[in-house]
Design a protein around this motif. Structure first.
Motif, mmCIF file in Angstrom:
data_model
loop_
_atom_site.group_PDB
_atom_site.id
_atom_site.type_symbol
_atom_site.label_atom_id
_atom_site.label_comp_id
_atom_site.label_asym_id
_atom_site.label_seq_id
_atom_site.Cartn_x
_atom_site.Cartn_y
_atom_site.Cartn_z
ATOM 1 N N VAL A 300 0.843 -1.197 0.000
ATOM 2 C CA VAL A 300 0.000 0.000 0.000
ATOM 3 C C VAL A 300 0.878 1.246 0.000
ATOM 4 O O VAL A 300 0.668 2.194 -0.772
ATOM 5 N N PHE A 301 1.887 1.255 0.859
ATOM 6 C CA PHE A 301 2.741 2.430 0.992
ATOM 7 C C PHE A 301 3.664 2.592 -0.218
ATOM 8 O O PHE A 301 3.989 3.713 -0.602
ATOM 9 N N ILE A 302 4.034 1.470 -0.825
ATOM 10 C CA ILE A 302 4.794 1.550 -2.083
ATOM 11 C C ILE A 302 3.930 2.195 -3.161
ATOM 12 O O ILE A 302 4.390 3.051 -3.924
ATOM 13 N N ALA A 303 2.657 1.798 -3.232
ATOM 14 C CA ALA A 303 1.743 2.370 -4.224
ATOM 15 C C ALA A 303 1.557 3.868 -3.998
ATOM 16 O O ALA A 303 1.512 4.656 -4.960
ATOM 17 N N LEU A 304 1.454 4.298 -2.741
ATOM 18 C CA LEU A 304 1.307 5.730 -2.461
ATOM 19 C C LEU A 304 2.535 6.508 -2.897
ATOM 20 O O LEU A 304 2.434 7.620 -3.442
ATOM 21 N N MET A 305 3.722 5.935 -2.673
ATOM 22 C CA MET A 305 4.959 6.613 -3.082
ATOM 23 C C MET A 305 5.056 6.763 -4.593
ATOM 24 O O MET A 305 5.692 7.692 -5.092
ATOM 25 N N PRO A 327 6.765 -8.790 4.640
ATOM 26 C CA PRO A 327 8.064 -8.231 5.038
ATOM 27 C C PRO A 327 8.237 -6.791 4.576
ATOM 28 O O PRO A 327 7.757 -6.396 3.509
ATOM 29 N N ILE A 328 8.934 -5.995 5.386
ATOM 30 C CA ILE A 328 9.177 -4.591 5.070
ATOM 31 C C ILE A 328 10.666 -4.382 4.807
ATOM 32 O O ILE A 328 11.476 -4.511 5.734
ATOM 33 N N PRO A 329 11.060 -4.067 3.589
ATOM 34 C CA PRO A 329 12.473 -3.775 3.326
ATOM 35 C C PRO A 329 12.855 -2.453 3.986
ATOM 36 O O PRO A 329 12.133 -1.454 3.869
ATOM 37 N N PRO A 330 13.984 -2.397 4.688
ATOM 38 C CA PRO A 330 14.426 -1.133 5.300
ATOM 39 C C PRO A 330 14.532 0.007 4.290
ATOM 40 O O PRO A 330 14.258 1.161 4.632
ATOM 41 N N SER A 331 14.924 -0.317 3.059
ATOM 42 C CA SER A 331 15.066 0.736 2.048
ATOM 43 C C SER A 331 13.717 1.382 1.729
ATOM 44 O O SER A 331 13.650 2.578 1.414
ATOM 45 N N THR A 332 12.631 0.607 1.812
ATOM 46 C CA THR A 332 11.302 1.160 1.548
ATOM 47 C C THR A 332 10.854 2.076 2.684
ATOM 48 O O THR A 332 10.227 3.111 2.456
ATOM 49 N N VAL A 333 11.181 1.700 3.913
ATOM 50 C CA VAL A 333 10.869 2.563 5.055
ATOM 51 C C VAL A 333 11.564 3.912 4.897
ATOM 52 O O VAL A 333 10.968 4.980 5.123
ATOM 53 N N LYS A 334 12.833 3.877 4.500
ATOM 54 C CA LYS A 334 13.586 5.124 4.308
ATOM 55 C C LYS A 334 12.998 5.946 3.172
ATOM 56 O O LYS A 334 12.850 7.176 3.292
ATOM 57 N N ALA A 335 12.644 5.280 2.070
ATOM 58 C CA ALA A 335 12.088 6.007 0.925
ATOM 59 C C ALA A 335 10.757 6.668 1.289
ATOM 60 O O ALA A 335 10.479 7.802 0.882
ATOM 61 N N ASN A 346 6.897 -1.221 12.102
ATOM 62 C CA ASN A 346 6.558 -2.615 11.831
ATOM 63 C C ASN A 346 5.591 -3.149 12.881
ATOM 64 O O ASN A 346 5.657 -2.780 14.058
ATOM 65 N N ILE A 347 4.681 -4.006 12.452
ATOM 66 C CA ILE A 347 3.824 -4.741 13.377
ATOM 67 C C ILE A 347 3.654 -6.137 12.793
ATOM 68 O O ILE A 347 3.639 -6.302 11.571
ATOM 69 N N TYR A 348 3.577 -7.133 13.649
ATOM 70 C CA TYR A 348 3.598 -8.518 13.159
ATOM 71 C C TYR A 348 2.561 -9.352 13.897
ATOM 72 O O TYR A 348 2.376 -9.227 15.110
#
Length: 551
Positions: A300-305, A327-335, A346-348
């Motif tokens: 979802v957050f990749i699509a928003l970016m 899974p959440i790639p750290p690079s995506t969190v930074k982007a 993160n929540i699991y």
């Protein structure tokens, strides 16, 4: 920053004890009633230009429950809800509980065979579905099940805006032989259903697993499970009635059921629904509604970016952001943080843990494991004990990889009509997650992968997620999924499927070389295939099994 800094209650983890909270309500109906009593005129659902207050939702769900009882519905029966993110989903779920029933959430992407499996397994006597889903799918299935009553509704109800980006092609459909939900509610408006006794251990939800390891199983979430994890979201993140919850997760999924619906009913905060996800509409909706909190898949957050409207001001109010389910790639969190200014926490959890069992405390950045590059999923939430165990069931020390086994008030009571599978997965009150990971010396947990996804290349064990995280570091990669494929020499080798960011020009050779420079020789992908879109579930989880099937 230590996980314990400025979080005194988290210090209990240092002594090997989880922080504890008490379950405040016996059931989800009482939980909602308390919110109605606090602020009856407060808004609880926003659907485009439509508004529903707590008082109105109470009346609508009462009428729905009265209609069920009038049609012969008895406490303990099941109501299957087959719909997108529309207000009727919440009305039907709450009304089912008021009638003493069990709500069965059904993925609106399911087709005839999948729908029939769930209806037959749950023994649902009532089906609530969108008109188009009845016409295209359910009409040919119901006769083979125990369903006595079909209630249909339109996604065009409860709003007048009619945004074509989400409603394009949607029209009202006549569904012969069904009960129209709007007419049913109007007929019973003002009625109160007969009072039923609902205990904390009564089943509230049947939520079906994805069936990746066999036929889907109905996880029995009790009212205690629902109330406890609604409180977990509230207290862990700090959600109050002044927040606005953005409903980006599908409501049929456990994340949407708890992190959206149950949380909203508990705190009395408005839940913003958008029928189905459109990135541009979502960005506009956050601005218009002042949404402050959401939880959804990282896709979802990749699509928003990647939306044309992606700018820092677009999500200015959305300060409480969580992601789970994939899974959440750290690079995506930074982007994401570079684009919008907000950190993704993160929540699991799993269907069987009624959503979260672990979380990153709000306001704390999760550590990244230097060896694997994995982002931590956080620490166990309240009242929860998680062990890392080896193949023979022995508990492993920090740093060693094993299966996560969870105990706590969020673990469901079992699988519907599957006692043997319940004992195998949850015997002794400990749920074997099937997820492989480890805990570091500071108490942070990391998920390596699913046990069944491990790749064995000539005796070397490779976790797909580690390769995916490296691929996400490439500027051209939008999404990545890695699977093992047959190889004459190694038995199995690594293949990556990727989709590229708009305008990116990377090719397979470039991506292979990128990974080769950053990974051990046995890990980097020998094959890369570029696709326009990667297959994923409606919740945004990438479907490795479909990619394996292509091979």
């Amino acid at each position: 920053m230590s996980v314990y800094d400025d979080k005194p209650w988290l210090a209990r983890y240092a002594a090997g004890q989880p922080a504890e909270i008490a379950v405040e309500h016996d059931n989800a109906v009482d939980m909602f009633a308390a919110s109605v009593a606090r602020d009856p005129d407060g808004e609880i659902i926003r659907y485009f230009d439509g508004r529903i207050t707590l008082r109105e939702l109470d009346e609508l769900s009462d009428a729905f429950a009265a209609g069920l009882v009038d049609a012969g519905f008895a406490a303990g029966e099941r109501v299957a809800i087959y719909a997108q993110n529309v207000p009727q989903f919440v009305i039907a779920q709450l009304g089912t509980w008021k009638a003493g029933g069990i709500a069965v959430s059904v993925n609106p992407m399911n087709r005839e065979r999948e729908l029939e499996v769930i209806l037959r397994d749950s023994g649902a006597s009532v089906l609530v579905c969108l008109q188009g889903l009845h016409r295209d799918v359910a009409d040919g299935v119901v006769a083979n099940t125990e369903v006595r009553t079909v209630i249909t509704t339109s996604e065009l109800e409860y709003q007048t805006r009619g945004d074509q980006r989400v409603f394009g092609g949607v029209e009202r459909v006549s569904c012969a032989g069904t009960v129209d939900m709007a007419e049913m509610i109007e007929r019973h408006r003002g009625s109160v259903p007969p009072q039923v006794s609902i205990g904390p251990d009564d089943v509230a939800l049947l939520t079906y697993t994805s069936g990746t390891t066999g036929p889907p199983k109905g996880a029995m979430a009790t009212h205690r499970n629902v109330v406890f994890n609604a409180q977990t979201y509230r207290d862990w993140v700090g959600i109050g009635s002044g927040d606005v919850i953005l409903g980006v997760a599908p409501l049929f999924h456990i994340t949407g059921l708890i992190g959206h619906v149950a949380l909203s009913l508990l705190v009395g905060a408005p839940l913003v629904l958008m029928y189905r996800l459109d990135p541009d509409v979502t960005l506009e909706t956050v601005r218009e509604e002042g949404a402050t909190f959401t939880v959804g898949s990282i896709t979802v957050f990749i699509a928003l970016m990647n939306s044309p409207g992606a700018e820092k001001e677009a999500l200015a109010s959305l300060t409480k952001v969580y992601s789970g389910g994939a899974p959440i790639p750290p690079s995506t969190v930074k982007a994401f943080q570079d684009t919008f200014g907000h950190y993704i926490h993160n929540i699991y959890g799993l269907t069987e843990t009624t959503s979260p069992s672990h979380g990153v405390p709000f306001g704390v950045d999760a550590p990244v494991d230097p060896a694997s590059g994995a982002l931590s999923v956080g620490v166990p939430v309240y009242n929860t004990v998680v062990r890392v165990v080896g193949e023979d069931g022995e508990e492993l020390p920090p740093g060693e990889v094993g299966e996560l086994v969870t105990s706590g008030p969020q673990v469901v009571s079992g699988y519907w009509n599957k006692p043997e599978e319940t004992v195998r997965a949850m015997g002794g009150g400990r749920f074997r997650t099937g997820d492989v990971g480890y805990m570091d010396e500071a108490g942070w947990f990391y998920i390596v992968d699913r046990k069944k996804d491990q790749i064995n290349a000539g005796g070397y064990k490779i976790w797909p997620r580690e390769v995916e995280d490296v691929l996400y570091e490439h500027d051209s990669v939008r999404e990545a999924a890695v699977v093992g494929v047959a190889d004459e020499y190694r038995g199995e080798t690594v293949k990556a499927f990727v989709s590229l960011r708009p305008g990116a020009g990377a090719d397979a050779e470039e991506l292979i070389a990128f990974c080769k420079q950053r990974m051990a020789a046995y890990k980097y992908p020998r094959q890369v295939e570029i696709l326009d879109e990667l297959p994923k579930t409606v919740t945004g989880k990438l479907l490795r099994r479909e990619l394996r099937a292509r091979e």
